[in-house]
Structures are given as structure tokens and as C-alpha cells.
Design an enzyme around this catalytic site. Structure first.
Site, PDB file in Angstrom:
ATOM      1  N   HIS A   3       0.831  -1.205   0.000  1.00 43.05           N
ATOM      2  CA  HIS A   3       0.000   0.000   0.000  1.00 43.05           C
ATOM      3  C   HIS A   3       0.869   1.261   0.000  1.00 43.05           C
ATOM      4  O   HIS A   3       0.532   2.256  -0.637  1.00 43.05           O
ATOM      5  CB  HIS A   3      -0.916   0.016   1.238  1.00 43.05           C
ATOM      6  CG  HIS A   3      -1.960  -1.065   1.198  1.00 43.05           C
ATOM      7  ND1 HIS A   3      -3.295  -0.805   0.955  1.00 43.05           N
ATOM      8  CD2 HIS A   3      -1.866  -2.408   1.321  1.00 43.05           C
ATOM      9  CE1 HIS A   3      -3.967  -1.946   0.961  1.00 43.05           C
ATOM     10  NE2 HIS A   3      -3.124  -2.937   1.179  1.00 43.05           N
ATOM     11  N   ASP A   7      -5.496   5.959   0.798  1.00 48.45           N
ATOM     12  CA  ASP A   7      -5.603   4.522   0.572  1.00 48.45           C
ATOM     13  C   ASP A   7      -7.087   4.152   0.681  1.00 48.45           C
ATOM     14  O   ASP A   7      -7.836   4.764   1.462  1.00 48.45           O
ATOM     15  CB  ASP A   7      -4.801   3.782   1.648  1.00 48.45           C
ATOM     16  CG  ASP A   7      -4.758   2.288   1.394  1.00 48.45           C
ATOM     17  OD1 ASP A   7      -3.899   1.861   0.614  1.00 48.45           O
ATOM     18  OD2 ASP A   7      -5.595   1.552   1.960  1.00 48.45           O
TER      19      ASP A   7
HETATM   20  N1  UDP Z   1      -8.991  -3.538  -0.105  1.00 49.83           N
HETATM   21  C1  UDP Z   1     -10.103  -2.815  -0.338  1.00 49.83           C
HETATM   22  N2  UDP Z   1     -10.627  -2.082   0.687  1.00 49.83           N
HETATM   23  C2  UDP Z   1     -10.023  -2.031   1.886  1.00 49.83           C
HETATM   24  C3  UDP Z   1      -8.881  -2.764   2.108  1.00 49.83           C
HETATM   25  C4  UDP Z   1      -8.375  -3.530   1.082  1.00 49.83           C
HETATM   26  O1  UDP Z   1     -10.640  -2.808  -1.437  1.00 49.83           O
HETATM   27  O2  UDP Z   1     -10.517  -1.318   2.755  1.00 49.83           O
HETATM   28  C5  UDP Z   1      -8.494  -4.351  -1.187  1.00 49.83           C
HETATM   29  C6  UDP Z   1      -7.075  -4.028  -1.578  1.00 49.83           C
HETATM   30  O3  UDP Z   1      -7.000  -2.967  -2.461  1.00 49.83           O
HETATM   31  C7  UDP Z   1      -6.712  -5.330  -2.213  1.00 49.83           C
HETATM   32  C8  UDP Z   1      -7.413  -6.359  -1.374  1.00 49.83           C
HETATM   33  O4  UDP Z   1      -8.448  -5.664  -0.717  1.00 49.83           O
HETATM   34  O5  UDP Z   1      -7.273  -5.390  -3.490  1.00 49.83           O
HETATM   35  C9  UDP Z   1      -6.518  -7.068  -0.416  1.00 49.83           C
HETATM   36  O6  UDP Z   1      -5.959  -6.150   0.474  1.00 49.83           O
HETATM   37  P1  UDP Z   1      -4.462  -6.306   0.977  1.00 49.83           P
HETATM   38  O7  UDP Z   1      -3.549  -6.215  -0.183  1.00 49.83           O
HETATM   39  O8  UDP Z   1      -4.197  -5.376   2.074  1.00 49.83           O
HETATM   40  O9  UDP Z   1      -4.482  -7.732   1.606  1.00 49.83           O
HETATM   41  P2  UDP Z   1      -3.637  -8.931   1.154  1.00 49.83           P
HETATM   42  O10 UDP Z   1      -3.961  -9.218  -0.278  1.00 49.83           O
HETATM   43  O11 UDP Z   1      -2.202  -8.484   1.270  1.00 49.83           O
HETATM   44  O12 UDP Z   1      -4.054  -9.975   2.109  1.00 49.83           O
END
Ligand code: UDP
Ligand code: UDP
Length: 483
Positions: A23, A122
Site C-alpha cells: 500500500h 488509501d
Molecule cells: N482492499 C479494499 N478495501 C479495503 C482494504 C483492502 O478494497 O478497505 C483491497 C485491496 O486494495 C486489495 C485487497 O483488498 O485489493 C486485499 O488487500 P491487501 O492487499 O491489504 O491484503 P492482502 O492481499 O495483502 O491480504
């Protein structure tokens, strides 16, 4: 660029990243473009402390490279973890940030001088910051760190949840191909999970924004998918209202990210590039699962076997813990297994530390990337024209792997399991199969050609006066006129 240097005309933009390198990095790359090419004044607002060392180091390097940027830190309030349905430290930080900002954000924003022209947040901060921006009449934009495909899913999530996920593939208006239900993280199926909750609360608030910025470009994701999101501020076919979309990518890796860290061992950092310099062009497979994904040890050992069986040279970045502060230095033999490690050393390089991925992907020796499909890794691979063997592990990564397959940047073995998904988490993919698929990816001329053509499109978008500059100019124009 095309605007005056009159300082009263310089927009002042506040940037609010959230937790995790996935992020933070894109927001700082976006900031670097605003500073270098579009002469904005910036204030960076970050939570104290960060989850990982990698984040605090990157923030320091960014600020020393751009001393004109103001930095405001806010202290996180303690979070009672029993009130949050997750044990993921990055997600806990998302939630702590959301809660801490609720009372802080209005006085913080009003105190900034000169007055702000806009906010870029974000996605996870849309609830605590977005509504305050409204009350302060500040134009507010989200920098979405994932793919346009994931954004469509996010937008549509309340509808999909209401329909009970009954179809094996989710048809979203505007998407050329549906998203497979099996590509959704399991947390999304549980409406009480933090993940699903944030999606449900936040998706309807997209309509309040002045725009969504996304690190993508024509030629990477299907044009029609982007258009469906961008045109006239609404998703086609009666979808939810959507604010204008700005394709602000590709974000090239920046120099400030590579400046040697005085705390890290400079000779260790150069060992990777020294080793790569000795390898023939296009011969090395680079293997990394990003900044926050530790594979189970059993799976790591199969990856090691697979690399040996592939017959290719490799550079493998091993990660044993989700958060770098918890990584034990020097226990690489224990993680991978001493005997296997001896064999691996004969054929490639295995490291267990933060590497300069931008530099590695740009090295001529690197011919392919086994990637977890973190969205930043994908754009970096596209930027350098390196083909991918996609092995998504969690979150948005299977949706991103669908993008890899569709744009032709790489191949994806869909049957390979992911962490915490529907597949049996104890069933490791075997080394024999990993080796075979690496050979297939490395041997594919078709993928190399496609990757090279995507790289050309990325470079074209990046040219001075190119499509990305035009998008930035539109944004800066809006900020100056504070629509
Ligand atoms: N995301 C979102 N809203 C939020 C938090 C996350 O749309 O409030 C989306 C983020 O953009 C990504 C996905 O959820 O597409 C996964 O988030 P993150 O990368 O933090 O988690 P990870 O994939 O690393 O578990
Ligand atoms: N990265 C890096 N060195 C590492 C691990 C990761 O430079 O050792 C960078 C990578 O280049 C990318 C970011 O960290 O810019 C990770 O973001 P991504 O979206 O690829 O995946 P995530 O780590 O969020 O799962």
C-alpha cells in the site's frame, strides 16, 4: 510541464497511505511523479508506528530524497484485538488506523498550511477520512492499489453478497470475462469478517469521491474494462454510480527506494547484483512471494526441490514470517533444510532479506518471475517485460492472476492451492510439478514476446507528454480549480 510556476498556483495535496509495503510503495511512487513531473506541494500523513521495518525505512528514504515534503505522523490508539475479527497484523493496523483517525482527522487537515487543494487516500481510509473531506469541502481521491478488475469486484461486492455467491463465476457489468468465485478470498464469503465488513461499509462510499486513481495503463488490463469503470462516472448496465477513474500507471520503481540503507549491510545488498551479473541473459528465474507472505515450510521445501528440478538458474527470496521484525537472521538453513540448501547453492542464489525487486526485474539475466501476483509486483514485471508464472496466495491475488492470464504476461496453474483458500492448506504443490511448470514458463517464446510488447506499452505511457502525463495534468487542473 504546462502550468505556471506561480507558487499560488501550486496545488497542495495530502497523501494518506495505509499499512504494508503493497500500500505504501505505490503511494510514494505516485508522490514522486507528482513532485518530479507535476510540481505539486505534498504533505505525507502516516501512522506511528508502522507494522514493518521495511515501511519505516522506505518513509525515511522518501523524505530524505524529497526534503520539501512535509511529514505529519499521528499516534495510533491502542486497539482491543478482541473487538476485531482478524489476527493479521496488517489488517489490525488498517482497523487501528481507521479508529484512531476518526477524531483526529478534521483538526489535522484544517491545521495544514497552505490550505489543502486535495486529498489522496488509501482505499482502507475511505470511511474515517472521506466523510471529513466532504465536510471540509476538500476534493478526495482514492489511490486504489490493486487491479481495475479487483476494483470492479469491490464496487459490486454488496450486490454479490446479497445474491449469495450462487454462481461459479461472477458476472460484473463491464468486465470482459467474469471473475471466478474460486478467485475470491475465503474471508469475503463470511459477512462478519473484517475484510467483508470493510468492503460492505466502504463500497457504497465510492460515490462520494472525486476520483479513483489506479496504477494501470492501456495494454495491461483490457481497455474495455477500464472504460467500463471510467466512462461518464458510472459503471455500465445499471451498476452502482462510480466516480471518474484515472489510470495513473505505470508507476516505475524509483531511485529513492534503492538508496542503500546505512543500517543494512551494503556488501550483502550487492551480492545479489554481483551474482546476477555473472549469469547469461534471460537465464534466471526470480522467485518471490512479496513483502508479507510466508509460505508454510513444507511448501517452501517443495519450491526448493522444484527449482532444482527446473534445470534453470534461480534467485529465490525466502520469507519465513509475515512481518519482517519477527524474521530471525541467519536461519535460512533451518527454514529450507540444510541438505536441500547445499544442493540449492550449486544452482542458484537463495536469500532471506529485503531485496531491490525493481532492480532485479530490470536485470538482463532475469528471464521469468514466479510471483504471488501482488498487484505492485505485476506492474513492475510488466514495466520490465518479465514473464510470470502466477502462484497467488491470498487476498486479491487470484483476481490479479486472472489479469496476468488475460493480458498474456504470464501463465497460471489454477489448480495450485492458496493459503487459507478453499483448497486443502496442508496439501503442498509438489516439487516435480513446480519444476515442470517453471520449465514451461521459461521455455515459452510466446510469453516472452507478449511480455516485451506489454513493456513497450508501459514505456510509451511513461513518456514525457504521454498518456500518463495527460491524466496527471487533468488531475492537477482539477486541484487548481478545486472543482
Ligand atoms: N482492499 C479494499 N478495501 C479495503 C482494504 C483492502 O478494497 O478497505 C483491497 C485491496 O486494495 C486489495 C485487497 O483488498 O485489493 C486485499 O488487500 P491487501 O492487499 O491489504 O491484503 P492482502 O492481499 O495483502 O491480504
Ligand atoms: N518488494 C521488494 N523487495 C522484497 C519484497 C517486496 O522490493 O524483498 C516490493 C515489491 O517490489 C513491491 C512490494 O514490495 O513493490 C510488494 O507489493 P506487492 O503488491 O507486489 O505484494 P504484497 O507484498 O503487498 O503482497
Amino acid at each position: 510541464m504546462s502550468f505556471s510556476s506561480d507558487s499560488s498556483q501550486v496545488p497542495h495535496v495530502a497523501l494518506f497511505p495505509s499499512a504494508g509495503m503493497g500500500h505504501l510503495t505505490p503511494l510514494l511512487r505516485f508522490a514522486a511523479l507528482l513532485l518530479r513531473r507535476h510540481h505539486c506541494r505534498l504533505t505525507l500523513i502516516t501512522a506511528n508506528p508502522t507494522v514493518s521495518l521495511a515501511e519505516s525505512r522506505l518513509i525515511s528514504r522518501f523524505l530524505s530524497s524529497f526534503p520539501a515534503v512535509s511529514h505529519v505522523q499521528f499516534d495510533l490508539l491502542p486497539l482491543d484485538s478482541s473487538t476485531v475479527a482478524t489476527d493479521d497484523p496488517f489488517w489490525l493496523q488498517f482497523e487501528a488506523t481507521r479508529r484512531s483517525l476518526a477524531d483526529l482527522v478534521a483538526p489535522l487537515l484544517s491545521s495544514l498550511s497552505p490550505p489543502l487543494s486535495a486529498l489522496v487516500l488509501d482505499i482502507s481510509l475511505i470511511t474515517p477520512v472521506g466523510s471529513i473531506a466532504d465536510s471540509l469541502s476538500l476534493p478526495c481521491y482514492v489511490l486504489y492499489i490493486s487491479t481495475a478488475r479487483m476494483l470492479s469486484l469491490f464496487t459490486y461486492f454488496p450486490k454479490i453478497l446479497a445474491s449469495g455467491f450462487s454462481d461459479a463465476s461472477l458476472k460484473i457489468p463491464g468486465l470482459v470475462s467474469p471473475i471466478a468465485r474460486s478467485s475470491l478470498p475465503s474471508m469475503m464469503f463470511n459477512p462478519t469478517s473484517l475484510f467483508a465488513n470493510i468492503f460492505l461499509t466502504d463500497a457504497p462510499k465510492l460515490r462520494r469521491l472525486h476520483g479513483v486513481l489506479i496504477n494501470t495503463f492501456d495494454g495491461f488490463e483490457a481497455d474495455s474494462e477500464l472504460e467500463a469503470l471510467v466512462t461518464e462516472g458510472k459503471v455500465a448496465d445499471g451498476g452502482p454510480y462510480f466516480p471518474p477513474l484515472f489510470s495513473v500507471g505505470p508507476f516505475p520503481p524509483c531511485k529513492f527506494e534503492f538508496e542503500p540503507d546505512p543500517e543494512s549491510n551494503p556488501s550483502a545488498a550487492s551480492a545479489v547484483s554481483k551474482w546476477l551479473d555473472e549469469q547469461p541473459e534471460g537465464s534466471v528465474v526470480y522467485v518471490s512471494f512479496g513483502s508479507r507472505t510466508a509460505l508454510p515450510r513444507e511448501q517452501m521445501r517443495e519450491v526448493g526441490k522444484g527449482l532444482i528440478l527446473s534445470g534453470h538458474k534461480f534467485l529465490w527470496v525466502v520469507k519465513d514470517k509475515k512481518v519482517d521484525k519477527e524474521e530471525e537472521e541467519g536461519n535460512i538453513d533451518e527454514v529450507v533444510g540444510k541438505e536441500l540448501m547445499e544442493k540449492l547453492k550449486e544452482k542458484g542464489l537463495v536469500v532471506k532479506k529485503w531485496v531491490d525487486q525493481g532492480e532485479i526485474l530490470g536485470h538482463k539475466a532475469v528471464g521469468g518471475f514466479v510471483s504471488h501476483c501482488g498487484p505492485n509486483s505485476l506492474v513492475e514485471s510488466a514495466w520490465h517485460g518479465v514473464k510470470i508464472l502466477a502462484w497467488p496466495q491470498h487476498g486479491d491475488q487470484r483476481v490479479a492472476a486472472e489479469v496476468v492470464r488475460e493480458c498474456g504476461l504470464g501463465m497460471w496453474v489454477e489448480s495450485w492451492g492458496w493459503l487459507g483458500g478453499d483448497h486443502d492448506p496442508t496439501a503442498a504443490v509438489k516439487g516435480e510439478e513446480i519444476g515442470e511448470r517453471i520449465r514451461e514458463m521459461m521455455g515459452s517464446e510466446k510469453l516472452s514476446l507478449k511480455a516485451a510488447s506489454i513493456r513497450e506499452k508501459a514505456r510509451k505511457a511513461d513518456e514525457v507528454g504521454g498518456s500518463r502525463d495527460k491524466v496527471f495534468e487533468r488531475l492537477v487542473h482539477e486541484w487548481k480549480n478545486k472543482k
